[in-house]
Write a protein that holds these residues in place. Sequence first.
Motif: not given
Length: 433
Positions: A94, A272-273, A275-277, A279-283, A286
Amino acid sequence: MKIAMIGSGYVGLVSGACFADFGHDVVCVDKDARKIDQLNANIMPIFEPGLDMLVKTNVDAKRLSFSTDLKASLKGCDAVFIAVGTPSRRGDGHADLSYVYAASEELAAAIDPKTVVVTKSTVPVGTGDEVERIIREANPTLEFAVVSNPEFLREGAAIGDFKRPDRIVVGTDVEWARETMRAIYRPLFLNESPILFTSRRSSELIKYAANAFLATKITFINEMADLCEKLGANVQDVSRGIGLDNRIGSKFLHAGPGYGGSCFPKDTLALLKTAQDNDSPVRIVEAVVQANDLRKRAMGRKIIAALGGDARGKKVALLGLTFKPNTDDMRDAPSIAIVQTLLDAGAQVHAHDPEGMEEASKILPEVVMTDSAYAAAEGADAVALVTEWDAYRALDLAKLRSAMNGDAMVDLRNIYRSNEIEAAGFRYSSIGR
């Protein structure tokens, strides 16, 4: 207008000098007294073409100054730009916002009423909210506004990018703050540069989304280059063919050893961090980050393959170390992973770079730095072009070849054509061709 720039690193110094060149009264503030002393002596802390002359011109005109005194510098300012570093935080990737928040705490007690506080640093979504909370908590009665104004500067072309931008993004819902920002950027309206007003959170996300998309384009064409090599196609033809589609565009479709620098690696990880925090991942992002990391070491293996698969005891000359030309920036440069791969395989590495050797020697102490491309190639079994500096675009190929023991040239930027390299006696390999 009077402007203070907190932080005199890459973004703060370039932005401050350009604002001063527009006619504004600008002071760049930094805690590093040595850096301020150097700037007052017109010694630049970074290499950026044209920056030293731009700074000198505006210092001489008394529109630009440098100081370590934050409180005095903020007196009477219409806007204060926070342009401190936001490096990747160890452990989770982050953005480290400690410098942004520390600056916010300090300026809370020093700014005048109706000052616009502008986050110019690249910061995750919601940072402006926290900056506003910090200032309001420290000075509850103060009237101020916190605005997001991300930078879109390319190292090596930053002055031109600032003065002729594709767009100016300003995130605020406060009308008087909008008017202040309009006045600051009014000189650019003559160039018809569009100014896009958004919410603060949208502005913060625009910066990350833009960099992630560009990183995706780079990674996509790199993977197409690998496929071209397997299929016998030419990635440069493929790039032109898809880039002529105006829905795609030709920029950032140049195959190479992977992206690096101060922005793309850091900003993709921060996105990425975030999005993860939430709960909406950006595949897709990644996959881009993973593919880019793997590619850099793969380029080292490509050089080893050109040596016949065994690098032990062999000498490799690297031409170019910085992540791109016209900068001395070594942050996340592909050359770092390439060198490590070669050293792990038992090779000796000699290198040359027009601007980056001082920085590179701190990161890569095992590499022998030389004063020219030809000195690096002396006795080498292979030479690899890593950064597309202009100085390497018209090498004396006969002289380069005669300096070497071996005959392998690996062109990781597709600078040359195979027929001219092979005519000089090299075994040539490039990217995606």
